[in-house]
Write a protein that holds these residues in place. Structure first.
Motif, PDB file in Angstrom:
ATOM      1  N   ARG A 112       0.842  -1.188   0.000  1.00  0.00           N
ATOM      2  CA  ARG A 112       0.000   0.000   0.000  1.00  0.00           C
ATOM      3  C   ARG A 112       0.884   1.248   0.000  1.00  0.00           C
ATOM      4  NH1 ARG A 112      -2.991  -3.941   2.142  1.00  0.00           N
ATOM      5  NH2 ARG A 112      -5.210  -3.930   1.666  1.00  0.00           N
ATOM      6  N   VAL A 113       0.649   2.103  -0.993  1.00  0.00           N
ATOM      7  CA  VAL A 113       1.444   3.312  -1.176  1.00  0.00           C
ATOM      8  C   VAL A 113       0.568   4.506  -0.840  1.00  0.00           C
ATOM      9  CG1 VAL A 113       2.830   4.640  -2.803  1.00  0.00           C
ATOM     10  CG2 VAL A 113       2.689   2.166  -3.043  1.00  0.00           C
ATOM     11  N   ARG A 114       1.040   5.368   0.048  1.00  0.00           N
ATOM     12  CA  ARG A 114       0.250   6.546   0.400  1.00  0.00           C
ATOM     13  C   ARG A 114       1.153   7.742   0.668  1.00  0.00           C
ATOM     14  NH1 ARG A 114      -2.787   5.915   6.066  1.00  0.00           N
ATOM     15  NH2 ARG A 114      -3.137   8.114   5.721  1.00  0.00           N
ATOM     16  N   ARG A 115       0.573   8.908   0.530  1.00  0.00           N
ATOM     17  CA  ARG A 115       1.276  10.162   0.778  1.00  0.00           C
ATOM     18  C   ARG A 115       0.902  10.643   2.163  1.00  0.00           C
ATOM     19  NH1 ARG A 115      -0.011  15.537   0.104  1.00  0.00           N
ATOM     20  NH2 ARG A 115      -2.066  14.959  -0.667  1.00  0.00           N
ATOM     21  N   GLU A 116       1.899  11.038   2.946  1.00  0.00           N
ATOM     22  CA  GLU A 116       1.657  11.527   4.307  1.00  0.00           C
ATOM     23  C   GLU A 116       2.422  12.822   4.528  1.00  0.00           C
ATOM     24  OE1 GLU A 116       2.781   8.666   7.229  1.00  0.00           O
ATOM     25  OE2 GLU A 116       1.420   7.139   6.483  1.00  0.00           O
ATOM     26  N   SER A 117       1.854  13.675   5.370  1.00  0.00           N
ATOM     27  CA  SER A 117       2.589  14.863   5.797  1.00  0.00           C
ATOM     28  C   SER A 117       2.335  15.153   7.273  1.00  0.00           C
ATOM     29  CB  SER A 117       2.197  16.076   4.955  1.00  0.00           C
ATOM     30  OG  SER A 117       0.820  16.318   5.075  1.00  0.00           O
ATOM     31  N   LYS A 118       1.454  14.384   7.882  1.00  0.00           N
ATOM     32  CA  LYS A 118       1.093  14.600   9.279  1.00  0.00           C
ATOM     33  C   LYS A 118       2.266  14.266  10.210  1.00  0.00           C
ATOM     34  CE  LYS A 118      -2.942  13.856  12.105  1.00  0.00           C
ATOM     35  NZ  LYS A 118      -4.210  13.154  12.211  1.00  0.00           N
ATOM     36  N   GLY A 119       2.561  15.180  11.107  1.00  0.00           N
ATOM     37  CA  GLY A 119       3.614  14.943  12.092  1.00  0.00           C
ATOM     38  C   GLY A 119       5.019  15.043  11.535  1.00  0.00           C
ATOM     39  N   ARG A 120       5.159  15.639  10.359  1.00  0.00           N
ATOM     40  CA  ARG A 120       6.470  15.733   9.726  1.00  0.00           C
ATOM     41  C   ARG A 120       6.852  17.181   9.424  1.00  0.00           C
ATOM     42  NH1 ARG A 120       7.521  10.426   8.389  1.00  0.00           N
ATOM     43  NH2 ARG A 120       5.674   9.117   8.180  1.00  0.00           N
ATOM     44  N   GLY A 121       6.259  18.104  10.120  1.00  0.00           N
ATOM     45  CA  GLY A 121       6.584  19.514   9.932  1.00  0.00           C
ATOM     46  C   GLY A 121       6.164  20.038   8.575  1.00  0.00           C
ATOM     47  N   GLY A 122       5.106  19.485   8.011  1.00  0.00           N
ATOM     48  CA  GLY A 122       4.620  19.928   6.719  1.00  0.00           C
ATOM     49  C   GLY A 122       5.308  19.293   5.532  1.00  0.00           C
ATOM     50  N   LYS A 123       6.332  18.498   5.765  1.00  0.00           N
ATOM     51  CA  LYS A 123       7.055  17.836   4.677  1.00  0.00           C
ATOM     52  C   LYS A 123       6.261  16.626   4.202  1.00  0.00           C
ATOM     53  CE  LYS A 123      10.781  20.353   5.282  1.00  0.00           C
ATOM     54  NZ  LYS A 123      11.231  21.338   4.378  1.00  0.00           N
ATOM     55  N   THR A 124       6.226  16.415   2.901  1.00  0.00           N
ATOM     56  CA  THR A 124       5.498  15.291   2.324  1.00  0.00           C
ATOM     57  C   THR A 124       6.408  14.083   2.211  1.00  0.00           C
ATOM     58  OG1 THR A 124       4.146  16.819   1.059  1.00  0.00           O
ATOM     59  CG2 THR A 124       4.147  14.545   0.335  1.00  0.00           C
ATOM     60  N   VAL A 125       5.886  12.926   2.611  1.00  0.00           N
ATOM     61  CA  VAL A 125       6.610  11.666   2.544  1.00  0.00           C
ATOM     62  C   VAL A 125       5.682  10.629   1.944  1.00  0.00           C
ATOM     63  CG1 VAL A 125       7.712   9.856   3.917  1.00  0.00           C
ATOM     64  CG2 VAL A 125       8.015  12.226   4.558  1.00  0.00           C
ATOM     65  N   THR A 126       6.199   9.800   1.063  1.00  0.00           N
ATOM     66  CA  THR A 126       5.439   8.696   0.512  1.00  0.00           C
ATOM     67  C   THR A 126       5.832   7.440   1.276  1.00  0.00           C
ATOM     68  OG1 THR A 126       5.508   9.750  -1.653  1.00  0.00           O
ATOM     69  CG2 THR A 126       4.866   7.451  -1.587  1.00  0.00           C
ATOM     70  N   THR A 127       4.850   6.746   1.838  1.00  0.00           N
ATOM     71  CA  THR A 127       5.128   5.541   2.612  1.00  0.00           C
ATOM     72  C   THR A 127       4.606   4.316   1.884  1.00  0.00           C
ATOM     73  OG1 THR A 127       3.091   5.742   3.885  1.00  0.00           O
ATOM     74  CG2 THR A 127       5.054   6.750   4.812  1.00  0.00           C
ATOM     75  N   ILE A 128       5.339   3.214   2.026  1.00  0.00           N
ATOM     76  CA  ILE A 128       4.954   1.935   1.436  1.00  0.00           C
ATOM     77  C   ILE A 128       4.901   0.918   2.564  1.00  0.00           C
ATOM     78  CG2 ILE A 128       5.529   0.177  -0.259  1.00  0.00           C
ATOM     79  CD1 ILE A 128       7.251   2.337  -1.644  1.00  0.00           C
ATOM     80  N   THR A 129       3.732   0.324   2.770  1.00  0.00           N
ATOM     81  CA  THR A 129       3.558  -0.669   3.816  1.00  0.00           C
ATOM     82  C   THR A 129       3.056  -1.973   3.217  1.00  0.00           C
ATOM     83  OG1 THR A 129       1.297   0.071   4.219  1.00  0.00           O
ATOM     84  CG2 THR A 129       3.010   1.042   5.588  1.00  0.00           C
ATOM     85  N   GLY A 130       3.242  -3.061   3.958  1.00  0.00           N
ATOM     86  CA  GLY A 130       2.687  -4.351   3.565  1.00  0.00           C
ATOM     87  C   GLY A 130       3.454  -5.086   2.496  1.00  0.00           C
ATOM     88  N   VAL A 131       4.700  -4.725   2.244  1.00  0.00           N
ATOM     89  CA  VAL A 131       5.488  -5.435   1.234  1.00  0.00           C
ATOM     90  C   VAL A 131       5.913  -6.785   1.821  1.00  0.00           C
ATOM     91  CG1 VAL A 131       7.535  -5.357  -0.238  1.00  0.00           C
ATOM     92  CG2 VAL A 131       6.321  -3.253   0.314  1.00  0.00           C
ATOM     93  N   PRO A 132       5.563  -7.897   1.160  1.00  0.00           N
ATOM     94  CA  PRO A 132       5.856  -9.221   1.721  1.00  0.00           C
ATOM     95  C   PRO A 132       7.296  -9.664   1.479  1.00  0.00           C
ATOM     96  CG  PRO A 132       4.647  -9.475  -0.315  1.00  0.00           C
ATOM     97  CD  PRO A 132       4.765  -7.996  -0.055  1.00  0.00           C
ATOM     98  N   LEU A 133       8.240  -8.995   2.133  1.00  0.00           N
ATOM     99  CA  LEU A 133       9.656  -9.327   2.009  1.00  0.00           C
ATOM    100  C   LEU A 133      10.301  -9.384   3.386  1.00  0.00           C
ATOM    101  CD1 LEU A 133      10.827  -7.039  -0.946  1.00  0.00           C
ATOM    102  CD2 LEU A 133      10.466  -9.492  -1.008  1.00  0.00           C
ATOM    103  N   ALA A 134      11.397 -10.119   3.477  1.00  0.00           N
ATOM    104  CA  ALA A 134      12.183 -10.158   4.713  1.00  0.00           C
ATOM    105  C   ALA A 134      12.947  -8.848   4.853  1.00  0.00           C
ATOM    106  CB  ALA A 134      13.147 -11.330   4.674  1.00  0.00           C
ATOM    107  N   GLU A 135      13.526  -8.618   6.009  1.00  0.00           N
ATOM    108  CA  GLU A 135      14.170  -7.345   6.340  1.00  0.00           C
ATOM    109  C   GLU A 135      15.276  -6.960   5.357  1.00  0.00           C
ATOM    110  OE1 GLU A 135      14.422  -3.924   8.684  1.00  0.00           O
ATOM    111  OE2 GLU A 135      13.009  -5.569   8.939  1.00  0.00           O
ATOM    112  N   ASP A 136      16.160  -7.906   5.020  1.00  0.00           N
ATOM    113  CA  ASP A 136      17.270  -7.591   4.121  1.00  0.00           C
ATOM    114  C   ASP A 136      16.779  -7.250   2.716  1.00  0.00           C
ATOM    115  OD1 ASP A 136      19.076  -8.001   6.150  1.00  0.00           O
ATOM    116  OD2 ASP A 136      19.439 -10.102   5.631  1.00  0.00           O
ATOM    117  N   ALA A 137      15.828  -8.024   2.217  1.00  0.00           N
ATOM    118  CA  ALA A 137      15.283  -7.762   0.882  1.00  0.00           C
ATOM    119  C   ALA A 137      14.505  -6.448   0.859  1.00  0.00           C
ATOM    120  CB  ALA A 137      14.388  -8.920   0.450  1.00  0.00           C
ATOM    121  N   LEU A 138      13.852  -6.141   1.972  1.00  0.00           N
ATOM    122  CA  LEU A 138      13.105  -4.888   2.077  1.00  0.00           C
ATOM    123  C   LEU A 138      14.058  -3.695   2.038  1.00  0.00           C
ATOM    124  CD1 LEU A 138      10.107  -4.187   2.385  1.00  0.00           C
ATOM    125  CD2 LEU A 138      10.461  -4.071   4.834  1.00  0.00           C
ATOM    126  N   LYS A 139      15.208  -3.851   2.677  1.00  0.00           N
ATOM    127  CA  LYS A 139      16.221  -2.795   2.670  1.00  0.00           C
ATOM    128  C   LYS A 139      16.745  -2.560   1.254  1.00  0.00           C
ATOM    129  CE  LYS A 139      18.794  -2.840   6.257  1.00  0.00           C
ATOM    130  NZ  LYS A 139      19.823  -3.147   7.262  1.00  0.00           N
TER     131      LYS A 139
END
Length: 123
Positions: free
Chosen positions: A49-76
């Motif tokens: 799931r890809v979403r745009r967030e700016s809440k709690g970041r001093g007005g800066k926009t960040v795109t977050t990606i959650t739920g990727v089915p990978l292990a920690e190293d592959a996710l990195k």
């Protein structure tokens, strides 16, 4: 009365250290036998799931990606690839990839091209 030791050698080589050494700080087992860092794939529905967030970041926009089915190293590695594709910085925090800026459409295309099920989340 006991005589005070004049050197470390007089102590028999024992010196206190707060360093974890070659033991895992989480499970206290040797690093070779550690079960904490095994490649555990997170449970979920397998949709990134890809979403745009700016809440709690001093007005800066960040795109977050959650739920990727990978292990920690592959996710990195995936986070590094996506950051390079967007030409921006970012981070990997608690299994959530954060990319600086508004790159929702670009990241959706990249994830689908890499073979993941991805969809836009939020507004």
């Amino acid at each position: 009365m006991a005589k005070k030791a004049a050197s470390f050698a007089a102590l028999g080589g024992l010196v206190f250290s707060t360093d974890a050494g070659r033991h895992c700080p989480d499970c206290s087992k040797p690093v070779d036998a550690c079960i904490c860092k095994q490649t555990i794939i997170p449970t979920g529905d397998g949709i990134a799931r890809v979403r745009r967030e700016s809440k709690g970041r001093g007005g800066k926009t960040v795109t977050t990606i959650t739920g990727v089915p990978l292990a920690e190293d592959a996710l990195k590695d995936l986070a590094t690839t996506l950051k390079k594709r967007c030409g921006t910085g970012g981070a990997l925090k608690d299994g959530i990839i954060e990319i600086q800026g508004d790159h929702v459409e670009l990241l959706l295309g990249e994830l689908i091209k890499l073979g993941f099920k991805a969809k836009k989340s939020g507004g």
